[in-house]
Motif scaffolding. Sequence first.
Motif, PDB file in Angstrom:
ATOM      1  N   LYS A   1      39.802 106.130 -26.174  1.00 25.89           N
ATOM      2  CA  LYS A   1      39.501 105.324 -27.369  1.00 25.89           C
ATOM      3  C   LYS A   1      38.452 106.049 -28.206  1.00 25.89           C
ATOM      4  CE  LYS A   1      42.120 101.859 -26.066  1.00 25.89           C
ATOM      5  NZ  LYS A   1      43.339 101.480 -26.803  1.00 25.89           N
ATOM      6  N   GLU A   2      38.326 105.620 -29.458  1.00 19.64           N
ATOM      7  CA  GLU A   2      37.340 106.228 -30.353  1.00 19.64           C
ATOM      8  C   GLU A   2      36.519 105.146 -31.052  1.00 19.64           C
ATOM      9  OE1 GLU A   2      39.280 108.810 -33.086  1.00 19.64           O
ATOM     10  OE2 GLU A   2      39.900 110.254 -31.552  1.00 19.64           O
ATOM     11  N   MET A   3      35.291 105.504 -31.388  1.00 17.39           N
ATOM     12  CA  MET A   3      34.412 104.566 -32.090  1.00 17.39           C
ATOM     13  C   MET A   3      33.332 105.369 -32.803  1.00 17.39           C
ATOM     14  SD  MET A   3      32.261 101.331 -30.506  1.00 17.39           S
ATOM     15  CE  MET A   3      33.567 100.125 -30.703  1.00 17.39           C
ATOM     16  N   GLU A   4      32.958 104.910 -33.977  1.00 14.59           N
ATOM     17  CA  GLU A   4      31.896 105.581 -34.729  1.00 14.59           C
ATOM     18  C   GLU A   4      30.560 105.440 -33.988  1.00 14.59           C
ATOM     19  OE1 GLU A   4      32.210 107.370 -37.399  1.00 14.59           O
ATOM     20  OE2 GLU A   4      34.340 106.961 -37.799  1.00 14.59           O
ATOM     21  N   THR A   5      29.706 106.436 -34.185  1.00 15.82           N
ATOM     22  CA  THR A   5      28.411 106.439 -33.484  1.00 15.82           C
ATOM     23  C   THR A   5      27.604 105.178 -33.784  1.00 15.82           C
ATOM     24  OG1 THR A   5      28.322 108.859 -33.561  1.00 15.82           O
ATOM     25  CG2 THR A   5      26.258 107.690 -33.163  1.00 15.82           C
ATOM     26  N   PHE A   6      27.559 104.751 -35.038  1.00 14.48           N
ATOM     27  CA  PHE A   6      26.763 103.564 -35.390  1.00 14.48           C
ATOM     28  C   PHE A   6      27.340 102.307 -34.722  1.00 14.48           C
ATOM     29  CE2 PHE A   6      30.080 103.089 -38.548  1.00 14.48           C
ATOM     30  CZ  PHE A   6      30.195 101.720 -38.753  1.00 14.48           C
TER      31      PHE A   6
ATOM     32  N   PHE B   1      39.556  98.469 -29.363  1.00 18.46           N
ATOM     33  CA  PHE B   1      38.220  98.494 -28.783  1.00 18.46           C
ATOM     34  C   PHE B   1      37.193  98.270 -29.886  1.00 18.46           C
ATOM     35  CE2 PHE B   1      34.397 100.705 -27.193  1.00 18.46           C
ATOM     36  CZ  PHE B   1      34.239 100.039 -25.973  1.00 18.46           C
ATOM     37  N   ASP B   2      36.558  97.094 -29.857  1.00 18.53           N
ATOM     38  CA  ASP B   2      35.475  96.813 -30.798  1.00 18.53           C
ATOM     39  C   ASP B   2      34.514  95.815 -30.147  1.00 18.53           C
ATOM     40  OD1 ASP B   2      36.555  94.184 -31.089  1.00 18.53           O
ATOM     41  OD2 ASP B   2      37.811  94.846 -32.750  1.00 18.53           O
ATOM     42  N   THR B   3      33.443  95.493 -30.836  1.00 13.68           N
ATOM     43  CA  THR B   3      32.410  94.629 -30.270  1.00 13.68           C
ATOM     44  C   THR B   3      32.946  93.242 -29.920  1.00 13.68           C
ATOM     45  OG1 THR B   3      30.636  95.796 -31.453  1.00 13.68           O
ATOM     46  CG2 THR B   3      30.167  93.563 -30.710  1.00 13.68           C
ATOM     47  N   PHE B   4      33.832  92.702 -30.755  1.00  8.91           N
ATOM     48  CA  PHE B   4      34.369  91.369 -30.499  1.00  8.91           C
ATOM     49  C   PHE B   4      35.163  91.337 -29.194  1.00  8.91           C
ATOM     50  CE2 PHE B   4      34.047  91.701 -35.181  1.00  8.91           C
ATOM     51  CZ  PHE B   4      33.136  90.682 -35.401  1.00  8.91           C
ATOM     52  N   ILE B   5      35.981  92.369 -28.972  1.00  5.51           N
ATOM     53  CA  ILE B   5      36.765  92.464 -27.747  1.00  5.51           C
ATOM     54  C   ILE B   5      35.845  92.592 -26.529  1.00  5.51           C
ATOM     55  CG2 ILE B   5      38.385  93.897 -26.446  1.00  5.51           C
ATOM     56  CD1 ILE B   5      39.733  92.336 -28.630  1.00  5.51           C
TER      57      ILE B   5
END
Length: 205
Positions: A70-75, A114-118
Amino acid sequence: MQQAQQAMMLQLATCTDSKTFNNILAKAEQTLTIRQSIENAPLIAKQGEKKDVIKEIIRVIEFFLTVTGKEMETFQIIIMSGDLYEKFKNDTLEDIILMFKMARMGDFGKVYKFDTFIVMDWANSYLERKSEEREKLLRSARPQPKEESKGKYFHELSPELQKKFERFRNPNVQKFLTPKITDYLTEQKHRDQISKALENDTPNP
């Protein structure tokens, strides 16, 4: 096992190389359990400075991203790590590691994104399981009540014991009998007295 697990967690806290951190974490999560987290692991809020603990959480998130692709921005990772700190500050870093492992294994459903809500949904599901495990541990730690011995009715005793208890008709000895046997003997005594009275009242032929 417990000491080895604690040693690995200490290595995670002091490790500076990302590759080494991932290798240690991969080994640590294989033996981690919710029960260990409850019984032995220190709470996140007591593990040191918030910024230092958040750095560890960031690396746990990055480990999950590396393993799952998965990928996600650093911030976004930084924001998620702060949210997880607040969510788990009265729990442990081990809980966060276990939560991501369970998510990776599909325990909370298939990972489509994949995000904060999940991740917060995963956290809620994980903490429910931890609460259930804690309740099981509390129940197993409670002393079990001893079953009180119950007296038997006189007619339930063996013939040998019935003969022995005949001598207990003496009132001075009745205090040693169980309530059931005392009641039976009292009723038998009344029946004997009634039979005797009837015999005395019967006229002679």
